[in-house]
Design a protein around this motif. Structure first.
Motif, PDB file in Angstrom:
ATOM      1  N   ASP A  19       0.838  -1.201   0.000  1.00  0.00           N
ATOM      2  CA  ASP A  19       0.000   0.000   0.000  1.00  0.00           C
ATOM      3  C   ASP A  19       0.874   1.252   0.000  1.00  0.00           C
ATOM      4  O   ASP A  19       1.977   1.268   0.550  1.00  0.00           O
ATOM      5  CB  ASP A  19      -0.904   0.023   1.231  1.00  0.00           C
ATOM      6  CG  ASP A  19      -2.053  -0.966   1.121  1.00  0.00           C
ATOM      7  OD1 ASP A  19      -2.171  -1.607   0.058  1.00  0.00           O
ATOM      8  OD2 ASP A  19      -2.817  -1.106   2.096  1.00  0.00           O
ATOM      9  N   PHE A  20       0.334   2.315  -0.587  1.00  0.00           N
ATOM     10  CA  PHE A  20       1.011   3.611  -0.576  1.00  0.00           C
ATOM     11  C   PHE A  20       0.589   4.361   0.686  1.00  0.00           C
ATOM     12  O   PHE A  20      -0.607   4.538   0.944  1.00  0.00           O
ATOM     13  CB  PHE A  20       0.644   4.416  -1.819  1.00  0.00           C
ATOM     14  CG  PHE A  20       1.500   5.635  -2.027  1.00  0.00           C
ATOM     15  CD1 PHE A  20       2.691   5.558  -2.729  1.00  0.00           C
ATOM     16  CD2 PHE A  20       1.125   6.868  -1.505  1.00  0.00           C
ATOM     17  CE1 PHE A  20       3.479   6.668  -2.925  1.00  0.00           C
ATOM     18  CE2 PHE A  20       1.909   7.990  -1.688  1.00  0.00           C
ATOM     19  CZ  PHE A  20       3.091   7.892  -2.400  1.00  0.00           C
ATOM     20  N   VAL A  21       1.560   4.766   1.475  1.00  0.00           N
ATOM     21  CA  VAL A  21       1.280   5.471   2.730  1.00  0.00           C
ATOM     22  C   VAL A  21       1.819   6.889   2.633  1.00  0.00           C
ATOM     23  O   VAL A  21       2.842   7.151   2.002  1.00  0.00           O
ATOM     24  CB  VAL A  21       1.897   4.737   3.935  1.00  0.00           C
ATOM     25  CG1 VAL A  21       1.268   3.377   4.125  1.00  0.00           C
ATOM     26  CG2 VAL A  21       3.409   4.579   3.774  1.00  0.00           C
ATOM     27  N   VAL A  22       1.107   7.811   3.249  1.00  0.00           N
ATOM     28  CA  VAL A  22       1.500   9.220   3.271  1.00  0.00           C
ATOM     29  C   VAL A  22       1.707   9.637   4.722  1.00  0.00           C
ATOM     30  O   VAL A  22       1.173   9.012   5.651  1.00  0.00           O
ATOM     31  CB  VAL A  22       0.430  10.110   2.602  1.00  0.00           C
ATOM     32  CG1 VAL A  22       0.302   9.767   1.132  1.00  0.00           C
ATOM     33  CG2 VAL A  22      -0.917   9.951   3.298  1.00  0.00           C
ATOM     34  N   PRO A  23       2.482  10.676   4.955  1.00  0.00           N
ATOM     35  CA  PRO A  23       2.729  11.118   6.340  1.00  0.00           C
ATOM     36  C   PRO A  23       1.430  11.472   7.053  1.00  0.00           C
ATOM     37  O   PRO A  23       0.529  12.084   6.487  1.00  0.00           O
ATOM     38  CB  PRO A  23       3.628  12.338   6.159  1.00  0.00           C
ATOM     39  CG  PRO A  23       4.290  12.139   4.844  1.00  0.00           C
ATOM     40  CD  PRO A  23       3.284  11.440   3.981  1.00  0.00           C
ATOM     41  N   GLY A  24       1.347  11.061   8.307  1.00  0.00           N
ATOM     42  CA  GLY A  24       0.195  11.360   9.129  1.00  0.00           C
ATOM     43  C   GLY A  24      -0.860  10.287   9.160  1.00  0.00           C
ATOM     44  O   GLY A  24      -1.775  10.340   9.991  1.00  0.00           O
ATOM     45  N   THR A  25      -0.771   9.299   8.283  1.00  0.00           N
ATOM     46  CA  THR A  25      -1.748   8.214   8.286  1.00  0.00           C
ATOM     47  C   THR A  25      -1.288   7.101   9.225  1.00  0.00           C
ATOM     48  O   THR A  25      -0.089   6.852   9.364  1.00  0.00           O
ATOM     49  CB  THR A  25      -1.937   7.652   6.875  1.00  0.00           C
ATOM     50  OG1 THR A  25      -0.654   7.227   6.367  1.00  0.00           O
ATOM     51  CG2 THR A  25      -2.498   8.710   5.948  1.00  0.00           C
ATOM     52  N   PRO A  26      -2.226   6.399   9.864  1.00  0.00           N
ATOM     53  CA  PRO A  26      -1.839   5.348  10.807  1.00  0.00           C
ATOM     54  C   PRO A  26      -1.249   4.141  10.089  1.00  0.00           C
ATOM     55  O   PRO A  26      -1.749   3.710   9.046  1.00  0.00           O
ATOM     56  CB  PRO A  26      -3.148   5.003  11.514  1.00  0.00           C
ATOM     57  CG  PRO A  26      -4.218   5.401  10.557  1.00  0.00           C
ATOM     58  CD  PRO A  26      -3.691   6.588   9.820  1.00  0.00           C
ATOM     59  N   VAL A  27      -0.176   3.610  10.650  1.00  0.00           N
ATOM     60  CA  VAL A  27       0.443   2.402  10.100  1.00  0.00           C
ATOM     61  C   VAL A  27       0.397   1.246  11.091  1.00  0.00           C
ATOM     62  O   VAL A  27       0.458   0.080  10.681  1.00  0.00           O
ATOM     63  CB  VAL A  27       1.899   2.682   9.670  1.00  0.00           C
ATOM     64  CG1 VAL A  27       1.941   3.565   8.440  1.00  0.00           C
ATOM     65  CG2 VAL A  27       2.690   3.303  10.803  1.00  0.00           C
ATOM     66  N   LEU A  28       0.296   1.549  12.384  1.00  0.00           N
ATOM     67  CA  LEU A  28       0.201   0.516  13.406  1.00  0.00           C
ATOM     68  C   LEU A  28      -0.888   0.895  14.400  1.00  0.00           C
ATOM     69  O   LEU A  28      -0.985   2.059  14.801  1.00  0.00           O
ATOM     70  CB  LEU A  28       1.530   0.340  14.151  1.00  0.00           C
ATOM     71  CG  LEU A  28       2.676  -0.354  13.416  1.00  0.00           C
ATOM     72  CD1 LEU A  28       3.959  -0.258  14.233  1.00  0.00           C
ATOM     73  CD2 LEU A  28       2.342  -1.807  13.113  1.00  0.00           C
ATOM     74  N   ALA A  29      -1.693  -0.075  14.784  1.00  0.00           N
ATOM     75  CA  ALA A  29      -2.675   0.112  15.843  1.00  0.00           C
ATOM     76  C   ALA A  29      -2.222  -0.696  17.053  1.00  0.00           C
ATOM     77  O   ALA A  29      -1.808  -1.855  16.919  1.00  0.00           O
ATOM     78  CB  ALA A  29      -4.058  -0.341  15.387  1.00  0.00           C
ATOM     79  N   VAL A  30      -2.282  -0.085  18.226  1.00  0.00           N
ATOM     80  CA  VAL A  30      -1.830  -0.699  19.475  1.00  0.00           C
ATOM     81  C   VAL A  30      -3.067  -1.146  20.249  1.00  0.00           C
ATOM     82  O   VAL A  30      -3.901  -0.322  20.628  1.00  0.00           O
ATOM     83  CB  VAL A  30      -0.985   0.292  20.299  1.00  0.00           C
ATOM     84  CG1 VAL A  30      -0.471  -0.382  21.565  1.00  0.00           C
ATOM     85  CG2 VAL A  30       0.175   0.829  19.462  1.00  0.00           C
ATOM     86  N   HIS A  31      -3.191  -2.433  20.487  1.00  0.00           N
ATOM     87  CA  HIS A  31      -4.351  -2.997  21.166  1.00  0.00           C
ATOM     88  C   HIS A  31      -3.934  -3.506  22.546  1.00  0.00           C
ATOM     89  O   HIS A  31      -3.190  -4.483  22.660  1.00  0.00           O
ATOM     90  CB  HIS A  31      -4.958  -4.145  20.355  1.00  0.00           C
ATOM     91  CG  HIS A  31      -5.551  -3.703  19.055  1.00  0.00           C
ATOM     92  ND1 HIS A  31      -6.891  -3.413  18.912  1.00  0.00           N
ATOM     93  CD2 HIS A  31      -4.977  -3.489  17.844  1.00  0.00           C
ATOM     94  CE1 HIS A  31      -7.128  -3.054  17.659  1.00  0.00           C
ATOM     95  NE2 HIS A  31      -5.979  -3.095  16.989  1.00  0.00           N
TER      96      HIS A  31
END
Length: 441
Positions: A261-273
């Motif tokens: 996937d293409f990611v841009v600055p400021g978008t979430p890449v990891l969710a902490v559960h």
């Protein structure tokens, strides 16, 4: 996931370091093997010149001045050979470089720009450049060691062993040159390119454990890790490091984007559960973002390239449906290999068996759509392609269970409707909708 949770910024992605496994990242670069060859040439030259000095010193101590004189005369002949080798290797390097540029240009224009990666990852190309450069540098270093003193009693070194070593390097270079030309010619043939792409795609599948199909019950998300580096394609993640981080913090990390996937600055890449959120410093260098996708950790990249080659072949400028049929052969092979694999998410566990990292994989419908959708849109008017696609759908239908037959039925219906709309004569429609594993065999 919403933005109500806390946010942890992941820094350090602007200049990613090579991650695990290191070999995959080095294979995607072209500089490492030639650089290693140059370093090896300097080490080899130092070693053999030292052996030459020890040889002359031993002969002088034994009073074998006649032998030393013979070696000095022999070295004069070897000097002319080594000088010729040094200049010839530059010509060889230029020829190899020219062949590479032509091959890259033809492959990029005829197939797809994404197949250039095959040339960059080619071991024979890297080894050929490395040995050529090493031979050239070795010859220069040996020439620099020559002495003008012809007195067998005072001379300190005569390049005897180094001269023989240079001849051996030339022979190895010639063998590699033949192998390189053969390999390059194979990579300029579409059948071999398609085969290489397929084999790379299967290597990715072999690295992955089978997905569990269902995500574990995760605690409520307490934080998000945002991408703060340069925008780009998520190439891979450092799985072992993320698992260790999650274990130390008693949490479960979920990778938000998919690999590729293409990611841009400021978008979430990891969710902490659950547990304690990792520190930004701990999450540094846990993923690589680049300008293009790679095979490493990306099981769908092979299908993407096969589909691109088929689309280029079906374009009006190329009009090569046989190549599209060859791509469909390999797409069918890949989908048949994963038809019984569970999809959904991939769970990475720690040493105690606890899930620490959750990674989403492409689903069965995603892979079927990637392999057939775009080619199906261009298959209208090409009965060879439509017949081969129908045969592929029949084969996959036979292998799939009832649930996984749904996307296959959808593609069959859409292809049939498209052919019926465009083919005016009933005989043409019947011919184009008759399954054939060779297209028009």
């Amino acid at each position: 996931m919403g933005n109500s949770g806390q946010t942890v910024q992941v820094g350090g992605m602007r200049r990613p370091r090579p991650l695990s496994p290191l070999r995959e990242h080095l294979r995607d670069t072209f500089w490492f093997t030639p650089a290693a060859g140059l370093v090896g040439a300097m080490a080899l030259a130092t070693l053999v010149l030292a052996l030459d000095s020890l040889l002359i010193e031993a002969l002088q101590e034994d009073g074998e001045y006649g032998t030393v004189s013979s070696l000095i005369k022999l070295s004069e002949d070897a000097k002319s050979i080594i000088t010729t080798v040094g200049s010839a290797m530059l010509t060889f390097i230029g020829v190899v470089f020219s062949i590479s540029l032509v091959a890259l240009q033809m492959a990029s224009g005829q197939f797809t720009p994404r197949v250039v990666r095959l040339y960059v990852r080619s071991r024979i190309t890297k080894c050929t450049f490395a040995v050529f450069l090493a031979t050239f540098l070795f010859a220069l270093l040996v020439q620099a060691s020559y002495e003008g003193d012809a007195d067998p009693r005072t001379v300190t070194t005569v390049p005897v062993i180094s001269g023989l070593t240079c001849v051996v390097l030339v022979l190895v270079s010639l063998v590699l040159f033949v192998a390189y030309v053969n390999s390059t010619l194979r990579l300029m043939r579409v059948s071999h390119v398609i085969d290489r792409i397929t084999r790379e795609a299967f290597r990715v599948l072999d690295r992955y454990e089978r997905g569990s199909g269902e995500a574990p019950a995760l605690p409520e998300a307490v934080a998000e890790a945002e991408h703060q580096g340069a925008a780009g394609v998520l190439r891979d993640v450092h799985i072992a490091r993320l698992v260790r981080i999650a274990r130390r913090n008693g949490t479960v990390l979920r990778l938000v984007p998919r690999i590729g996937d293409f990611v841009v600055p400021g978008t979430p890449v990891l969710a902490v559960h659950g547990g304690t959120r990792p520190s930004p410093r701990a999450l540094r260098h846990t993923m690589t973002v680049g300008v293009e996708r790679t095979y490493h950790q990306d099981p769908a990249f092979g299908l993407r390239q096969l589909s691109d080659i088929a689309l280029r072949a079906l374009s009006p400028a190329v009009n090569d449906p046989t190549t599209a049929v060859q791509c469909l052969d390999r797409i069918t092979q890949f989908l048949a290999a994963v038809v019984d694999r569970p999809f959904g998410v991939l769970h990475h566990r720690d040493a105690k068996g606890a899930v620490r990292l959750v990674q989403e994989l492409p689903g069965w419908s995603d892979l079927v759509d990637l392999g057939f959708s775009e080619i199906r849109g261009c298959a209208v008017g090409n009965p060879q392609v439509s017949r081969r696609m129908l045969a592929a759908l029949d084969d996959l239908w036979w292998l799939a269970d009832d649930e996984r037959r749904v996307p296959l039925a959808r593609h069959r219906t859409l292809l049939t409707q498209a052919v019926e709309r465009t083919a005016a004569e009933p005989a043409d429609r019947a011919f184009a909708l008759r399954p054939d594993r060779q297209g028009i065999g």
